[in-house]
Design an enzyme around this catalytic site. Structure first.
Site, mmCIF file in Angstrom:
data_model
loop_
_atom_site.group_PDB
_atom_site.id
_atom_site.type_symbol
_atom_site.label_atom_id
_atom_site.label_comp_id
_atom_site.label_asym_id
_atom_site.label_seq_id
_atom_site.Cartn_x
_atom_site.Cartn_y
_atom_site.Cartn_z
ATOM 1 N N GLU A 263 0.843 -1.202 0.000
ATOM 2 C CA GLU A 263 0.000 0.000 0.000
ATOM 3 C C GLU A 263 0.877 1.250 0.000
ATOM 4 O OE1 GLU A 263 -2.820 -0.353 3.224
ATOM 5 O OE2 GLU A 263 -3.774 -2.096 2.328
ATOM 6 N N HIS A 281 -7.718 1.722 1.493
ATOM 7 C CA HIS A 281 -7.702 1.336 2.919
ATOM 8 C C HIS A 281 -8.487 2.345 3.781
ATOM 9 C CE1 HIS A 281 -5.252 -1.118 6.054
ATOM 10 N NE2 HIS A 281 -6.442 -0.793 6.532
#
Ligand code: NAD
Length: 307
Positions: A263, A281
């Site tokens: 990420e 997220h």
């Protein structure tokens, strides 16, 4: 001088106020670098983080002997070396209760966005098209939702989905009390049965050595080709290479992903697929969840270590 709290990630200001009012001296450094963290944690009694800051054994050792508590505003403790903390008698506190509703609502949103191609329609319409016929979707009512990991979030998703008319299959490694299953009329069953019989599969397990790449090519091969996979747990729970293969070859109809192995997932081939809906997220990114995480954590810190 009060006991020092170092806040190393952004947290709700109401909780900073709570800590100050309880007598703590709070140093708010939400952008602190890893190198600075090791220096700044010296002399602190409490280190507060969210998911960004890695609380390694070295960070914990740098805070000794004053460091007594590491507080994580949020659920996952995969960024905290809990073994090192235990070894040095540093208490680790988190707020697993805070984001439950927010994550559950996002999961429902991802399910709908994939099944009704909402994000895709929006993209195509902005390009001046009217993709009414190509946007044929599927209803969720009457379909089966497989919930893998029937904890707080899994149960919250199941309750909403049940109210939408879905049938719930659940899989967990622990025995789930009957009254918790009854809330969503859920049937606790084997992993294989969940994978084979669900129209939507949603993952709510923690990231552990056992759940890393839990969804791999063998498990994907058991899913219905019409199934949708939703992952708002941790990116590493899914083997993304295998998922890409399943989604790009018609082995799996779609995926809603809030979390990624890396990420941000810059360059990920998954982002090129029209049958993927991705969010960065944001499961716990609501004002309510952040406020609750901060408030619950501040209360736990004040309770654990009175300044
Ligand atoms: P929880 O602890 O209440 O529930 C997890 C459940 O998974 C438990 O019932 C546990 O027994 C079960 N489990 C553990 N290992 C398993 C396995 N191998 N197979 C099947 N079940 C297994 O946790 P929760 O509050 O529901 O949170 C679930 C996960 O969601 C967290 O661990 C976190 O990684 C993730 N999360 C993501 C976001 C986000 O922003 N997307 C936010 C909060 C939490």
């Amino acid at each position: 001088m009060g006991l020092r709290v170092l806040v190393a990630d952004p947290i709700d200001q109401a909780s900073v106020k709570m800590l100050k009012e309880a007598g703590f001296e709070v140093e708010y450094r939400p952008d602190i670098s890893a190198a600075e963290l090791e220096k700044t944690v010296k002399g602190c009694s409490v280190l507060v983080v969210r998911g960004r800051t890695k609380v390694t054994a070295k960070v914990i050792e740098s805070g000794l002997p004053s460091l007594k508590v590491v507080g994580r505003a949020g659920v996952g403790l995969d960024n905290v070396d809990v073994e090192a903390a235990a070894r040095h008698g540093v208490k680790v506190l988190n707020t697993p209760e805070a984001p439950t509703n927010s994550v559950a609502e996002l999961v429902i949103g991802l399910m709908l966005a994939v099944s009704r191609k909402i994000a895709w329609c929006d993209r195509v319409m902005r390009a001046g098209k009217w993709p009414k016929h190509e946007a044929m979707g599927v209803e969720l009512a009457g379909k089966t939702l497989g919930v893998i990991g029937y904890g707080r979030i899994g149960r919250a998703v199941a309750k909403i989905a049940h109210a939408m008319g879905m049938r719930i299959l659940a899989y967990d490694v622990i025995q789930i009390p009957a009254e918790l299953l009854e809330e969503a009329d859920a049937k606790l069953t084997s992993l294989e049965e969940v994978l084979k019989n669900s129209d939507v599969i949603t993952l709510h397990v923690p990231l552990t050595p056992e759940t890393r790449h839990f969804i791999n090519s063998e498990k994907l091969a058991l899913l219905k080709p019409s199934a949708i996979l939703v992952n708002a747990s941790r990116g590493e729970v899914v083997d993304e290479e295998a998922l890409y293969k399943a989604l790009s070859t018609g082995r799996l109809a779609g995926a809603g992903l809030d979390v990624f192995e890396r990420e941000p997932p810059t360059g990920s081939k998954l982002l090129e697929l029209d049958n993927v809906v991705a969010t960065p997220h944001i499961g716990a990114q609501t004002y309510e969840a952040q406020e609750a995480a901060g408030r619950m954590l501040a209360a736990k810190i004040i309770e654990a270590i009175k300044p």
